[in-house]
Design a protein around this motif. Structure first.
Motif, mmCIF file in Angstrom:
data_model
loop_
_atom_site.group_PDB
_atom_site.id
_atom_site.type_symbol
_atom_site.label_atom_id
_atom_site.label_comp_id
_atom_site.label_asym_id
_atom_site.label_seq_id
_atom_site.Cartn_x
_atom_site.Cartn_y
_atom_site.Cartn_z
ATOM 1 N N MET A 1 24.348 7.554 73.134
ATOM 2 C CA MET A 1 22.933 7.834 73.240
ATOM 3 C C MET A 1 22.634 8.330 74.648
ATOM 4 O O MET A 1 22.757 7.595 75.613
ATOM 5 N N LYS A 2 22.278 9.558 74.763
ATOM 6 C CA LYS A 2 21.981 10.137 76.066
ATOM 7 C C LYS A 2 20.477 10.201 76.287
ATOM 8 O O LYS A 2 19.704 10.364 75.356
ATOM 9 N N ILE A 3 20.105 10.078 77.533
ATOM 10 C CA ILE A 3 18.696 10.201 77.906
ATOM 11 C C ILE A 3 18.497 11.608 78.454
ATOM 12 O O ILE A 3 19.172 12.027 79.394
ATOM 13 N N SER A 4 17.551 12.319 77.876
ATOM 14 C CA SER A 4 17.304 13.678 78.335
ATOM 15 C C SER A 4 16.462 13.654 79.606
ATOM 16 O O SER A 4 15.880 12.638 79.986
ATOM 17 N N THR A 5 16.412 14.785 80.262
ATOM 18 C CA THR A 5 15.648 14.914 81.501
ATOM 19 C C THR A 5 14.165 14.659 81.256
ATOM 20 O O THR A 5 13.502 13.984 82.051
ATOM 21 N N THR A 6 13.657 15.154 80.158
ATOM 22 C CA THR A 6 12.244 14.962 79.834
ATOM 23 C C THR A 6 11.920 13.480 79.643
ATOM 24 O O THR A 6 10.912 12.990 80.163
ATOM 25 N N GLU A 7 12.774 12.773 78.939
ATOM 26 C CA GLU A 7 12.551 11.348 78.724
ATOM 27 C C GLU A 7 12.586 10.581 80.033
ATOM 28 O O GLU A 7 11.774 9.681 80.263
ATOM 29 N N LEU A 8 13.520 10.932 80.888
ATOM 30 C CA LEU A 8 13.624 10.277 82.186
ATOM 31 C C LEU A 8 12.377 10.519 83.033
ATOM 32 O O LEU A 8 11.852 9.599 83.668
ATOM 33 N N LEU A 9 11.868 11.734 83.038
ATOM 34 C CA LEU A 9 10.658 12.045 83.793
ATOM 35 C C LEU A 9 9.444 11.293 83.249
ATOM 36 O O LEU A 9 8.602 10.823 84.028
ATOM 37 N N ILE A 10 9.358 11.163 81.946
ATOM 38 C CA ILE A 10 8.247 10.420 81.349
ATOM 39 C C ILE A 10 8.305 8.950 81.766
ATOM 40 O O ILE A 10 7.291 8.356 82.142
ATOM 41 N N VAL A 11 9.490 8.361 81.719
ATOM 42 C CA VAL A 11 9.647 6.962 82.112
ATOM 43 C C VAL A 11 9.284 6.787 83.586
ATOM 44 O O VAL A 11 8.563 5.847 83.954
ATOM 45 N N LEU A 12 9.744 7.680 84.440
ATOM 46 C CA LEU A 12 9.418 7.583 85.862
ATOM 47 C C LEU A 12 7.922 7.742 86.114
ATOM 48 O O LEU A 12 7.347 7.047 86.957
#
Length: 56
Positions: A1-12
């Motif tokens: 399960m990889k975390i995409s860049t968009t998901e990471l930015l949303i979490v941050l």
């Protein structure tokens, strides 16, 4: 399960909104200390298990 860049930015972004930019360094420092203590505890537990095996 990889975390995409968009998901990471949303979490941050959510973290910044919830805690504010001034609290993030404090949170990171606390997390670092917690991880360090966890690793030290795991190492200590492993050493105790090794000592018990050598005594038997």
């Amino acid at each position: 399960m990889k975390i995409s860049t968009t998901e990471l930015l949303i979490v941050l972004a959510v973290v910044v909104v919830i805690f504010g930019p001034t609290q993030i360094p404090k949170l990171a420092k606390m997390m670092g200390k917690s991880i360090k203590n966890l690793r030290a505890g795991m190492t200590e537990d492993d050493e105790e298990k090794r000592e018990q095996k050598t005594k038997e």
